[in-house]
Design an enzyme around this catalytic site. Structure first.
Site, mmCIF file in Angstrom:
data_model
loop_
_atom_site.group_PDB
_atom_site.id
_atom_site.type_symbol
_atom_site.label_atom_id
_atom_site.label_comp_id
_atom_site.label_asym_id
_atom_site.label_seq_id
_atom_site.Cartn_x
_atom_site.Cartn_y
_atom_site.Cartn_z
ATOM 1 N N CYS A 196 0.859 -1.165 0.000
ATOM 2 C CA CYS A 196 0.000 0.000 0.000
ATOM 3 C C CYS A 196 0.899 1.219 0.000
ATOM 4 C CB CYS A 196 -0.866 0.028 1.254
ATOM 5 S SG CYS A 196 -1.981 -1.379 1.395
ATOM 6 N N GLY A 225 -0.830 0.861 -5.014
ATOM 7 C CA GLY A 225 -2.144 0.328 -4.698
ATOM 8 C C GLY A 225 -3.225 0.946 -5.547
ATOM 9 N N ASN A 253 0.762 0.310 5.940
ATOM 10 C CA ASN A 253 1.386 -0.363 4.813
ATOM 11 C C ASN A 253 2.249 -1.488 5.352
ATOM 12 O OD1 ASN A 253 4.192 0.482 2.675
ATOM 13 N ND2 ASN A 253 2.719 -1.167 2.432
ATOM 14 N N GLY A 254 1.930 -2.716 4.930
ATOM 15 C CA GLY A 254 2.733 -3.832 5.423
ATOM 16 C C GLY A 254 1.869 -5.036 5.710
ATOM 17 N N TYR A 260 11.223 -3.998 -8.442
ATOM 18 C CA TYR A 260 10.088 -3.645 -9.302
ATOM 19 C C TYR A 260 9.004 -2.834 -8.635
ATOM 20 C CZ TYR A 260 6.456 -6.781 -7.485
ATOM 21 O OH TYR A 260 5.513 -7.371 -6.716
ATOM 22 N N ASP A 272 13.651 -8.538 -18.324
ATOM 23 C CA ASP A 272 12.496 -8.347 -17.446
ATOM 24 C C ASP A 272 12.989 -8.318 -16.001
ATOM 25 O OD1 ASP A 272 9.922 -7.965 -16.609
ATOM 26 O OD2 ASP A 272 9.111 -9.775 -17.540
ATOM 27 N N ASP A 273 12.136 -7.844 -15.079
ATOM 28 C CA ASP A 273 12.605 -7.689 -13.701
ATOM 29 C C ASP A 273 12.367 -8.923 -12.843
ATOM 30 O OD1 ASP A 273 9.878 -7.429 -13.360
ATOM 31 O OD2 ASP A 273 9.982 -5.270 -13.155
#
Lengths: 474, 474, 474, 474
Positions: free
Chosen positions: D12, D38, D113-114, D254, D357-358
């Site tokens: 988030c 998010g 967030n988490g 990313y 690509d990552d």
């Protein structure tokens, strides 16, 4: 060849104003009171110093102007607006009025209520000469005729054009210089002039729009007239003198708002008198009188008063029904789930009921209501219709079903009674209707158009002539 | 400091069903018929094999479920739903019901109609002990009390909790195992049980919801009862025996739908009798009787029938008014632009009018209608209110204004007559009201709560006691 | 007086398909890949056995078709579609294409990309003869010319009309019988033909639309061609042989999608070569090369590769910017609140930066970006433009500003450098541009239209001639 | 027992501000730059003199605040906001943050967030004691712990609670008196403090939010810290001293925006270094390097620069993709209709391509892109992943798939190469990644959490321990 013109330009409402600082907003409120005349689309064109701006959309007026900014940006002191009838729903925005036409030498906004009977022939001719139409409506026709006229002024061209279109029409036109209102030679549709407190003139389909915007009633627009409203005031002209009244009886019966007054006759009162006449012509022993909400409540209370039978609330209409409403599935319908209309068991159970309605078109609605009442316990349901049987289509602007679909066109009253499941069924007589409305404008029908009941059309039918004769009407 | 509880949990409508394959859709139609009980928000919780799903939102039911997929994805054969009253509009989605509670050992959905009088005290206690509330509504309280109860089964905990909340309440609870319905010991709010044709039981705030979904009426929920509906059928329990009826008189007067029947009395009929009583108690020589649409039409027709004075449509309500409607500016209002209600000049001009309304709260609406009629030409306007004067607030679930705002709490009838500009003003007597409703449940008021009129509250007022006494009610 | 035609029919994208069961959906995806060519409006017309249906609206394609049913109801195996450029936003739905014309003898749907230079004169003539236009766009003109042509077949009339319109145009027309594609005699706008795996032919403004719908590239439409696609396959005709290439250089520079190939030249590759040429012509000692996202990233990477200076991400474009986005207030802007583009302090702080952009129109955007980089700590900002200075307006379909607004039309490069606050400023030479695009079609510019840079317009300017000469261009 | 906690509280973004007159609007712009963290829901709570107001909704920030009035009415000079990750989409508005809690003695707004690893155990305990949760998210837990703490001040209770929750968390709390920011003891998630030009302090998940609102960077929040911002300024406290860095490597790889700087390391630069390292570790002879837009462009340009192979635009991402986008049907997909990503035939046809690509999660996306390139004519596609293989789930806030779904957890690199259809496949080494990020914070991984690659989790896993061991992870 065959583009479909029919069924697309039926019943509508128009409103115009000249000389009010908040012209678009007044038009909005005027149109709002005319919403019953058309729910398919709405639009307003405003004119500020010759700069035309418009907003139009599909759906109810409140949906079209759901974003208040759409109204706010319509600055100007002159405006016309239009609400459009809900036909079978192509959702063609092209057909939503008013139309704006921009020429190198002028601009015109145009709104129309009614239906022309020679639209197909005129359109064929114009296309044949290279003209291009953008809508399916016949409203554009007038503009083509104006532009093709060889007369020398806009007003002269307009009169020229008005003499070429035949049928039922109430036009509003707005140019840089003035607001024009015109009615067909039979005055099929209502159109009235009023005045705001600030002096601005307004034109509207019904007097209820004058009441809502606080305007006083000035006069009805008369058949064959062309009215011009501009900064110098109001001028009354005629484009033809060959006129005679044939005001649509259905406006009184079910279409107009009960608080409107058409040619001096209040609609609610006329409906009460229809109910009272019906009580005289077709009496019935019963416990109560019930009206189909909302359009038949006036007639039902007239019947109740005249008969002395109490008027009861045996049917309730759900007031929160909107257009987007979720419908019961077929399974739920079979389990008895009902939406729009409920019968009140506590009122009708075990009772003999007189059900007053304003008309029977295909019979399906009436049959459903009779069944609803019986399921709620009514022991007998006697249906009384406050108008004569509908047997012929209307070609002047009301979307009455074709002969094939009109139940009274194909069945006897006795048959209809059985089909709808009523214990008895009576209609008001034609004479009863004419006396109840009581227009007193002379002629066999006192100024009414009675063609839906007797097939006596007041005009040549042009495009529709063949259709009517060959019974292939669809 | 003190958080505001009052004014947030007034009048609502609830609906529940157990054992129907299309439970959410039936609930939708049931709630739709209860929309008049709450327009601020709506929600449905469905339960399929113990998996709860919900959809809730602000606004009318049709707005909340504007996307038909929102209803379609609510699969399950058990559901409860709720419509919420339009209070002063914080737009707090947190308060829209039904609430879902997910615990490690069970799930509960909860909907509530009513108002508790000891909510503040209970909430203070629970917060003090570490509890957390997420809404401003007092509905959550019941859940906290259930979870804190030391009883051993869910049902026992629920009974325990029901004995702690005081005031007016009709609760619906749904768990994995059953649907519970419960009413307060005075039955302030209506709550009825019906049965669908497929055998499924439904619970609803009013009988109109049963009619709409095709369910037959089984019985009223009685005060102090706790009803359980599950796969084995219906069980009737009581959580208290200390009950006595005090059914909210305002339900009969203006709140319930006219087609509903509460404790055996049809609401429309009760209203007609109120009008008839009023005609006896307060007769008047006049040309016509007019009702304020839509809530006073029954009382007005009762007055007209009893007095023999014709009932006319002198006021018309615009049926296309929605919530998002654009309002006239102050300037336009002063020019006479009117929206919701129009007076019909053609009907009332030059006439003596009896205006029947169901109540006067602050007097502003009534004054506006009297002025409307006089501006439309009525020569005299005699106001007749089909209920006694409102002098005291309701604490059991109807959002009646506080004493400070209630005009009858602060002015004599003579004063009110002058304020509203009427030529005469009369109210129905308390005795007249009780006789008109005719509940016959014993006690001084025959089973009605009459506190709004006489201050005789049937319960201890707890949180509100001080407020009421000190007159500081805001 | 004069109605405003200019600025309303600039850049657009068209897509058409004939013979695919899901024609509307394929058109939707084709248009979606052309969305960069127009964000003001979008529409699709589908044709099923001669029955035309359409859906059109303002805004992005995804907004116009936000309700998936709008796409679903467009059944048919033939379709054309259009996306419209975002001009200054009258929000006139009338101007959203494709247009449908319904005549008594045929139906035509019409979509147009480009701008006519003799529209005003033609329109004046047609209106003078009684013709009526409904939009401000010049697209309708072709239809009027077709209907007025005295030729005997639709195709002959169409060729006749194509010879009368002058300027830049790529037309798609759909009738009951076929799909027509036509390009102006200079091929200002790109137009390509491809084929779906099922054999259906498609026509599109750019090859990226072919890639997205899985179609293989067949050929470019050539100048002066009229292509007919019908159930018998594809027919290539010409309406004129007086053609010579003048492909819009701005398509390569910034307008077309980098993955498109125009007349054999891949746009991304051409841009990389412009950047590489620019590195040769205008080298610079610096720490990094930065491109303005997204249109200049190809040119910037070409510059970086050719110069050996690392390419860094010093500017970030917010990918969630939509049309309805809330903007910072003036106060917040002054506090440094930025939306669309952010400079990356961690990358540019203390560094010498080469900023590569594809063009400078009024200079305001470039000045803002230079300031952004300096505020983020860049010690020097050297601006390199991968095209020559824009000095003259485009009259063939790209909405380049008028001379008055074009900064390079009124200021020296040295002045511009100061205005935008750059430490140095260089443009690609005209020769460099021509060599980078490398069209090899002969003539002085190898088949490119270079008029924006040097005023050498490949056609007579008709309506615009006077304007250009008198410098009164607004 | 089993309420589902997992998968609902992943990644988030948070933003908070104290002391700015337009706090909600600044928060809006801050959140907007964090939108990549998010897209499922967004909300803002504003605080004016202790009066909290909020607006929250599902979808993108711009959708949630589509009506500008929703932002305008959030008056106040203190605010916190939240954007929520798009998980599998119950569309539960209950879970959209910030949450507001109103107690009799205070109000608290909370954003998180988490992901906690002991949420289930804590929740069980609290419910067992009678507590009620309203969301599925574990954010509410902190509030319960605060209210249940026996400490004497809000701050002391908060510290007490912070010591009980385990896992990854960045909390923002707002009370009447202050704004609190706190980070878990390992600093899994980024959290930074900045200052607006007017002196107001802001807290945000990433530095890009500081750049967008014009705030200067002050410092990172350090592990174990509790920051208080109030009218007196900023105070830095710690709730634990047992900390050590384990910054989520996936933020660099990313998740974070390339223009953000985390603990002194610019993300774009770190990604370029990953690409360059990869070029060293896994070189390849090829015609061009292509990155997967947009997240892998930095790594691809790093690979291109280090290898000297040109960087080309062989894949184009459609920039107009929104959430409501109509998708191709299965039939159309089989015909080659592509939406989000197109391969550019003109660039890749006949070429040997290095695709950077990552990461590879399930392998399906990578396989689709390889096929896309081959269908567009690429002769060879060599895949280079700029990170080590993902083999273990993340429990600290990133929604990485479970072991069962992680392709690298169940297949060898050789197998994966075959599955995705690449001509070769290489991953960056763990050492290479650590050196590329170059955090220099000591310990075996220099301050990074590398558990996704090697299963070395920096904390006890509590609720997840069993799951991980028994391989039953779903």
């Amino acid at each position: 060849m065959s583009y479909e013109i029919r069924g697309l330009n039926e019943e509508c409402g128009v409103f115009g104003i000249w000389g009010h600082p908040d012209a678009a907003r007044v038009t909005y409120f005027g149109l709002h009171s005319l919403q019953h005349r058309g729910q398919e689309g709405a639009g307003i064109v405003v004119n500020q110093d010759g700069h035309f701006q418009s907003h139009r959309g599909l759906g109810l007026l409140a949906d079209v102007f759901a974003n208040p900014n759409d109204l706010k940006r319509l600055n100007g002191n002159r405006a016309i607006g239009h609400v459009r009838y809900a036909t079978s729903g192509h959702g063609n925005l092209e057909n939503v009025q008013p139309f704006i036409f921009q020429f190198y030498d002028c601009q015109v906004a145009l709104a129309h209520n009614g239906n022309l009977v020679n639209a197909e022939a005129l359109r064929f001719q114009i296309e044949h000469e290279g003209g291009i139409f953008h809508s399916n409506s016949d409203t554009e026709l007038l503009m083509h005729l104006i532009r093709k006229s060889s007369a020398h002024s806009f007003e002269a061209k307009l009169k020229d054009a008005l003499n070429q279109v035949k049928g039922g029409f109430a036009y509003l036109l707005m140019t840089d210089k003035g607001l024009y209102a015109s009615l067909d030679p039979h005055a099929f549709r209502p159109l009235v002039i009023g005045q705001m407190r600030n002096g601005a003139y307004v034109v509207a389909s019904e007097t209820c729009a004058l009441d809502v915007v606080g305007a006083s009633f000035i006069r009805d627009v008369e058949p064959g007239e062309l009215i011009r409203i501009d900064d110098d005031g109001i001028s009354i002209m005629t484009y033809t003198t060959q006129t005679n009244y044939a005001i649509c009886a259905m406006e009184y019966i079910y279409f107009a708002r009960p608080d409107s007054t058409i040619k001096g006759v209040n609609v609610h009162r006329a409906r009460k008198r229809m109910g009272a006449k019906l009580a005289d012509e077709a009496p019935c022993q019963a416990d109560m009188v019930i009206g189909v909400p909302n359009s038949s409540l006036s007639a039902a209370s007239g019947y109740a008063e005249a008969s002395g039978i109490p008027y009861e609330m045996g049917l309730v209409k759900n007031q929160y029904i909107g257009r987007t409403f979720i419908q019961p599935t077929q399974e739920l319908r079979e389990e008895g789930v009902r939406m729009k209309l409920s019968a009140v068991r506590g009122v009708v159970e075990g009772k003999i009921v007189i059900l007053v309605d304003d008309s029977i078109v295909r019979g399906t609605t009436c049959r459903r209501i009779v069944r609803l009442l019986k399921e709620a316990g009514a022991s007998e349901v006697h249906v009384r219709i406050a108008a004569p049987p509908l047997k012929y289509p209307c070609f002047y602007g009301i979307d009455i079903q074709t002969k094939k679909e009109l139940i009274a066109s194909n069945h006897s009253i006795q048959d209809i009674q059985k089909i709808i499941g009523a214990d008895s069924l009576c209609f008001l007589s034609e004479t009863g209707l004419i006396e109840a409305i009581d227009l007193q404008l002379g002629g066999p029908y006192q100024g009414l158009c009675m063609s839906y009941f007797n097939g006596d059309y007041p005009t040549n039918l042009y495009d529709y002539q063949k259709t009517l004769t060959t019974h292939s009407l669809t």
